[in-house]
Design an enzyme around this catalytic site. Structure first.
Site, PDB file in Angstrom:
ATOM      1  N   ARG A  71      11.205   0.165  -3.541  1.00  0.00           N
ATOM      2  CA  ARG A  71      10.723  -0.958  -3.102  1.00  0.00           C
ATOM      3  C   ARG A  71      11.594  -2.262  -3.223  1.00  0.00           C
ATOM      4  O   ARG A  71      11.685  -2.494  -4.737  1.00  0.00           O
ATOM      5  CB  ARG A  71       9.190  -1.283  -3.718  1.00  0.00           C
ATOM      6  N   HIS A  86     -10.710  -8.158   1.684  1.00  0.00           N
ATOM      7  CA  HIS A  86      -9.984  -8.385   2.934  1.00  0.00           C
ATOM      8  C   HIS A  86     -11.064  -8.799   4.162  1.00  0.00           C
ATOM      9  O   HIS A  86     -10.417  -9.084   5.317  1.00  0.00           O
ATOM     10  CB  HIS A  86      -9.144  -7.186   3.467  1.00  0.00           C
ATOM     11  N   LYS A 126      -6.914 -13.810  -1.688  1.00  0.00           N
ATOM     12  CA  LYS A 126      -6.734 -13.751  -0.307  1.00  0.00           C
ATOM     13  C   LYS A 126      -7.108 -14.799   0.708  1.00  0.00           C
ATOM     14  O   LYS A 126      -6.279 -15.814   0.416  1.00  0.00           O
ATOM     15  CB  LYS A 126      -7.100 -12.235   0.112  1.00  0.00           C
ATOM     16  N   THR A 139       1.572   3.417  -0.962  1.00  0.00           N
ATOM     17  CA  THR A 139       0.533   2.555  -0.392  1.00  0.00           C
ATOM     18  C   THR A 139      -0.182   3.243   0.692  1.00  0.00           C
ATOM     19  O   THR A 139      -1.362   3.128   0.992  1.00  0.00           O
ATOM     20  CB  THR A 139       0.976   1.186   0.024  1.00  0.00           C
TER      21      THR A 139
END
Length: 404
Positions: free
Chosen positions: A21, A216, A247, A362
């Site tokens: 990453r 989310h 978020k 992920t």
């Protein structure tokens, strides 16, 4: 023994697999979202961010900024300690009341992040309820998985969003065992939405507690931003609703909501709550301002959904494959880690578009993707630019288009 060599060998293996990453160094500019400065190789350039979880841009909303600045001037920076030892500030309690009201619950409890709230709540419930069985959706987030693992309770995994499989597994358990059905409303990588009503009805049939992760969805769905459960009129039937402040609300932190007894139980036994420094009061004040605004204003949610629809329509016209779902998350499937990274680099370097490649762990290997999250602050011109960039790259890289 050379430990750095052991570390480097595994890092090199990650790079060979295409799963290492790389982080983009960004500098957010107040009032400019979704645009940001990207620092790279001693140079600075403007980029458009297409993968932020600040879904509504509330992290740069003037009301939220003002509330944080006012609280810093009023209280200083830190909380002063753990919640147990001098760290419970008035702003924390005001925010917890706001969160309880948002979800129609008696009480709420703050944590330092959504990850910690899931880990602490599930590990505490599973370990403290004797004979507890936690039934976990196979698509649940790592924080939920970690909390369940740490609880050492019996774990039963049910197929993703498969209510029939959930019922079969509930029916196979002892009737007198405490049971917790743990699931999410909007799943962050595929963007699909759980059949909450059907899950709740099956859980109620077998006397199971329901644990719903709305991280989310809070701020984004429902008349006041209470999430998918609010939109569906189901909040009162769910035992525990967990969410995040980091978020759609644009700040940082996590929380749970539920009955007074439930929240006091977690408060009294969860090590992830007891032994960590509390959120700064200014963070709590900013989060409260964001929540209060989104309870009253639908403009951000309406514009958000409009921009999501425009991006999907543009991708469809261009034949760019993306997962169909009913949420705001737009995954463009590449299915190869090296190619996904290459496309992300092209978008950044040639088009000034930043989207982070999403790879294992992920998502499962073979499902690598670019995950786009339009905001109400992305202009139509930003969407057109993104679609043009993807169209060009699809031709350059000879990637299959969607079937018409």
């Amino acid at each position: 023994m050379n430990f750095d060599t052991l570390f480097q060998n595994q890092l090199d293996a990650l790079k060979e697999e295409g799963n290492y990453r790389y982080f983009a160094e960004l500098e957010r500019k107040c009032g400019k979202f979704p645009h940001a400065a990207n620092h790279q190789d001693g140079e600075v350039r403007d980029v458009t961010v297409w993968c932020s979880n600040d879904y509504l841009g509330m992290g740069q909303n003037p009301l939220v900024i003002e509330a944080m600045c006012e609280a810093v001037q009023r209280t200083g920076t830190g909380a002063g300690g753990t919640r147990n030892i001098s760290g419970t500030n008035h702003d924390h309690l005001l925010l917890e009341r706001e969160l309880a009201d948002l979800h129609g619950k008696e009480a709420a409890l703050l944590f330092t992040s959504g990850y910690v709230s899931n880990w602490a709540a599930l590990s505490t419930l599973g370990s403290r309820l004797e004979g507890c069985v936690i039934l976990s959706d196979s698509g649940n987030h790592a924080s939920m998985i970690e909390g369940i693992r740490h609880s050492r309770a019996q774990k039963v995994i049910w197929n993703h969003n498969d209510v029939a499989d959930l019922e079969a597994k509930l029916a196979a358990l002892p009737a007198n065992a405490p049971k917790i059905v743990a699931f999410e409303s909007v799943y962050s990588m595929d963007g699909d939405i759980a059949p909450i009503r059907e899950i709740v009805e099956v859980a109620e049939k077998y006397g199971a507690m329901t644990y719903l992760d709305e991280v989310h969805a809070v701020g984004l769905y429902g008349p006041r931003g209470g999430g998918v459960a609010e939109r569906e009129g189901l909040m009162d039937r769910i035992t525990l609703i967990e969410g995040t402040l980091g978020k759609a609300f644009g700040v940082v932190g996590g929380y749970i909501t539920g009955s007074t007894a439930l929240c006091d139980f977690i408060r009294s036994f969860a090590s992830g709550f007891i032994f960590t420094t509390a959120l700064p009061p200014a963070v709590a004040a900013a989060a409260r301002a964001s929540i209060m605004h989104l309870k009253q204003s639908t403009a951000e949610r309406t514009q958000h959904q409009a921009q999501v629809a425009k991006l999907r329509a543009g991708l469809d016209r261009a034949g760019i494959p993306h997962l169909a779902n009913a949420s705001h998350i737009v995954p463009v499937m590449i299915k190869d880690p090296v190619k996904t990274k290459m496309l992300a680099d092209f978008l950044m370097n040639e088009w000034g578009i930043y989207v982070q490649p999403i790879n294992y762990p992920t998502v499962p290997k073979g499902t690598e993707r670019l995950r786009f999250t339009p905001s109400p602050l992305h202009k139509d011109a930003d969407i057109d630019h993104l679609v043009a960039a993807l169209t060009s790259l699809w031709k350059q890289c000879a990637i299959a288009h969607a079937v018409a």
